[in-house]
Scaffold this motif. Structure first.
Motif, PDB file in Angstrom:
ATOM      1  N   ALA A   1       0.812  -1.222   0.000  1.00 16.76           N
ATOM      2  CA  ALA A   1       0.000   0.000   0.000  1.00 16.76           C
ATOM      3  C   ALA A   1       0.843   1.269   0.000  1.00 16.76           C
ATOM      4  N   CYS A   2       2.065   1.209   0.530  1.00 17.66           N
ATOM      5  CA  CYS A   2       2.903   2.418   0.596  1.00 17.66           C
ATOM      6  C   CYS A   2       3.408   2.794  -0.795  1.00 17.66           C
ATOM      7  N   ASP A   3       3.741   4.067  -0.956  1.00 22.02           N
ATOM      8  CA  ASP A   3       4.234   4.547  -2.242  1.00 22.02           C
ATOM      9  C   ASP A   3       5.639   4.041  -2.529  1.00 22.02           C
ATOM     10  N   PHE A   4       6.473   4.010  -1.512  1.00 16.69           N
ATOM     11  CA  PHE A   4       7.853   3.558  -1.645  1.00 16.69           C
ATOM     12  C   PHE A   4       8.169   2.618  -0.490  1.00 16.69           C
ATOM     13  N   ALA A   5       9.192   1.781  -0.683  1.00 13.07           N
ATOM     14  CA  ALA A   5       9.636   0.891   0.393  1.00 13.07           C
ATOM     15  C   ALA A   5      11.144   0.746   0.330  1.00 13.07           C
ATOM     16  N   ILE A   6      11.778   0.958   1.474  1.00 11.41           N
ATOM     17  CA  ILE A   6      13.223   0.785   1.622  1.00 11.41           C
ATOM     18  C   ILE A   6      13.421  -0.259   2.714  1.00 11.41           C
ATOM     19  N   ALA A   7      14.303  -1.218   2.486  1.00 11.57           N
ATOM     20  CA  ALA A   7      14.456  -2.329   3.431  1.00 11.57           C
ATOM     21  C   ALA A   7      15.911  -2.608   3.728  1.00 11.57           C
ATOM     22  N   THR A   8      16.169  -3.063   4.946  1.00  9.81           N
ATOM     23  CA  THR A   8      17.508  -3.537   5.303  1.00  9.81           C
ATOM     24  C   THR A   8      17.736  -4.927   4.712  1.00  9.81           C
ATOM     25  N   GLN A   9      18.996  -5.318   4.647  1.00 12.05           N
ATOM     26  CA  GLN A   9      19.352  -6.609   4.076  1.00 12.05           C
ATOM     27  C   GLN A   9      18.743  -7.774   4.854  1.00 12.05           C
ATOM     28  N   ARG A  10      18.552  -7.606   6.170  1.00 12.82           N
ATOM     29  CA  ARG A  10      18.020  -8.708   6.974  1.00 12.82           C
ATOM     30  C   ARG A  10      16.493  -8.814   6.912  1.00 12.82           C
ATOM     31  N   SER A  11      15.853  -7.917   6.197  1.00 14.71           N
ATOM     32  CA  SER A  11      14.389  -7.929   6.132  1.00 14.71           C
ATOM     33  C   SER A  11      13.891  -9.097   5.290  1.00 14.71           C
ATOM     34  N   THR A  12      12.684  -9.544   5.597  1.00 17.46           N
ATOM     35  CA  THR A  12      12.030 -10.594   4.816  1.00 17.46           C
ATOM     36  C   THR A  12      10.594 -10.181   4.543  1.00 17.46           C
ATOM     37  N   PHE A  13      10.029 -10.781   3.484  1.00 13.83           N
ATOM     38  CA  PHE A  13       8.697 -10.405   3.030  1.00 13.83           C
ATOM     39  C   PHE A  13       7.903 -11.661   2.708  1.00 13.83           C
ATOM     40  N   GLY A  14       6.572 -11.573   2.855  1.00 13.85           N
ATOM     41  CA  GLY A  14       5.733 -12.695   2.467  1.00 13.85           C
ATOM     42  C   GLY A  14       4.371 -12.648   3.121  1.00 13.85           C
ATOM     43  N   GLN A  15       3.474 -13.431   2.562  1.00 12.80           N
ATOM     44  CA  GLN A  15       2.119 -13.540   3.090  1.00 12.80           C
ATOM     45  C   GLN A  15       2.004 -14.798   3.962  1.00 12.80           C
ATOM     46  N   THR A  16       0.984 -14.804   4.812  1.00  9.62           N
ATOM     47  CA  THR A  16       0.781 -15.929   5.733  1.00  9.62           C
ATOM     48  C   THR A  16      -0.621 -16.513   5.654  1.00  9.62           C
ATOM     49  N   GLY A  17      -1.514 -15.904   4.844  1.00  3.77           N
ATOM     50  CA  GLY A  17      -2.942 -16.215   4.889  1.00  3.77           C
ATOM     51  C   GLY A  17      -3.318 -17.684   4.960  1.00  3.77           C
ATOM     52  N   PRO A  18      -3.195 -18.446   3.859  1.00  4.25           N
ATOM     53  CA  PRO A  18      -3.636 -19.843   3.893  1.00  4.25           C
ATOM     54  C   PRO A  18      -2.883 -20.702   4.904  1.00  4.25           C
ATOM     55  N   LYS A  19      -1.715 -20.243   5.360  1.00  2.00           N
ATOM     56  CA  LYS A  19      -0.955 -20.994   6.364  1.00  2.00           C
ATOM     57  C   LYS A  19      -1.562 -20.841   7.753  1.00  2.00           C
ATOM     58  N   VAL A  20      -2.263 -19.732   8.010  1.00  3.47           N
ATOM     59  CA  VAL A  20      -2.808 -19.474   9.346  1.00  3.47           C
ATOM     60  C   VAL A  20      -4.337 -19.403   9.337  1.00  3.47           C
ATOM     61  N   GLY A  21      -4.958 -19.887   8.273  1.00  2.00           N
ATOM     62  CA  GLY A  21      -6.413 -19.875   8.221  1.00  2.00           C
ATOM     63  C   GLY A  21      -6.991 -18.521   7.891  1.00  2.00           C
ATOM     64  N   SER A  22      -6.431 -17.872   6.878  1.00  2.00           N
ATOM     65  CA  SER A  22      -6.932 -16.567   6.454  1.00  2.00           C
ATOM     66  C   SER A  22      -6.616 -16.406   4.970  1.00  2.00           C
ATOM     67  N   ALA A  23      -6.860 -15.206   4.436  1.00  2.00           N
ATOM     68  CA  ALA A  23      -6.554 -14.915   3.036  1.00  2.00           C
ATOM     69  C   ALA A  23      -6.172 -13.444   2.927  1.00  2.00           C
TER      70      ALA A  23
END
Length: 259
Positions: free
Chosen positions: A109-131
């Motif tokens: 949703a943000c216009d820009f994103a800056i991340a450190t090298q140790r950052s991780t990204f991903g969704q969890t929906g179907p793994k935790v009973g959501s979407a």
């Protein structure tokens, strides 16, 4: 949650590191208010404290769900991502650590994103009973491509900051100790630009977001109707108990109980 005016920018820091900055209803409302009151700033920076960006909405009560409380959290989450897009100022996600589930959708949703090298990204929906219906099942495909977005939303894999950069989910990767300096550099560049015409660019660039909003609302309606389902309860309990969920076993057990 902390809100701080630093020069010409408003910094919003999600501050619940003991739960990876997962937000509850009151925190979501506070973030909306902070974003909406930042119209006189040059930009808004959204970040997290304690080595995490955000793990999305708190899962504490999904194991024994209160439908009205969850409805309020879900609908307020939609208001939150919409507030980020409707804000007349550029919004930068400053990511250090995990951006998971609804936290990853905040990055979308943000216009820009800056991340450190140790950052991780991903969704969890179907793994935790959501979407992930508030960005990952719709707008994210515009940002990173449909096949990759479906992979992220459906398979719940984790991605490094470098992978997120290659996909187009984020704009820059910096050293783990260089996040604030990088954000300040971006803020300096924004400060030299016309606020009036930045707002015009942002609102005009919201075309795909606006087309996704009906889909978000319908997806949210489906999530609300699924409150208390066997899959939601099993996914949430497995997450809280730090075990692998057994969705099919839980469904079979529920069927046996019904008989």
């Amino acid at each position: 949650m902390d809100v701080e005016r630093r020069g010409d920018a408003v910094w919003i820091t999600i501050n619940r590191p003991e739960r990876l900055n997962a937000y509850d209803l009151e925190m979501a409302k506070a973030m909306i208010a902070a974003v909406e009151s930042a119209a006189d700033a040059d930009a808004v920076v959204l970040t997290g404290a304690g080595g995490a960006f955000c793990a999305g909405g708190a899962l504490d009560n999904l194991g024994s769900p209160d439908p009205e409380a969850l409805r309020a959290l879900f609908t307020t989450s939609l208001r939150l991502v919409d507030a980020l897009r409707a804000c007349p100022r550029p919004v930068i996600a400053a990511v250090d650590g995990p951006a998971a589930g609804g936290g990853n959708e905040l990055v979308v949703a943000c216009d820009f994103a800056i991340a450190t090298q140790r950052s991780t990204f991903g969704q969890t929906g179907p793994k935790v009973g959501s979407a992930p219906v508030l960005g990952a099942t719709n707008l994210m495909a515009v940002q990173i491509g449909e096949k990759r977005a479906r992979e992220m939303a459906m398979l719940c894999r984790r991605y490094s900051a470098e992978q997120a950069l290659d996909m187009g989910l984020i704009n820059e990767v910096v050293a783990d100790d260089g996040l604030e300096a990088a954000v300040d550099r971006w803020l300096g560049e924004i400060h030299r630009l016309s606020p009036r015409y930045l707002e015009i660019v942002k609102i005009s660039a919201n075309q795909w977001w606006n087309q996704s909003k009906d889909n978000m609302s319908s997806g949210l309606g489906m999530l609300i109707q699924a409150i208390g389902s066997e899959d939601m309860i099993e996914g949430a309990n497995a997450f809280l108990e730090k075990r692998r969920p057994d969705f099919r076993g839980a469904r079979d057990a529920a069927g046996e109980d019904a008989r």
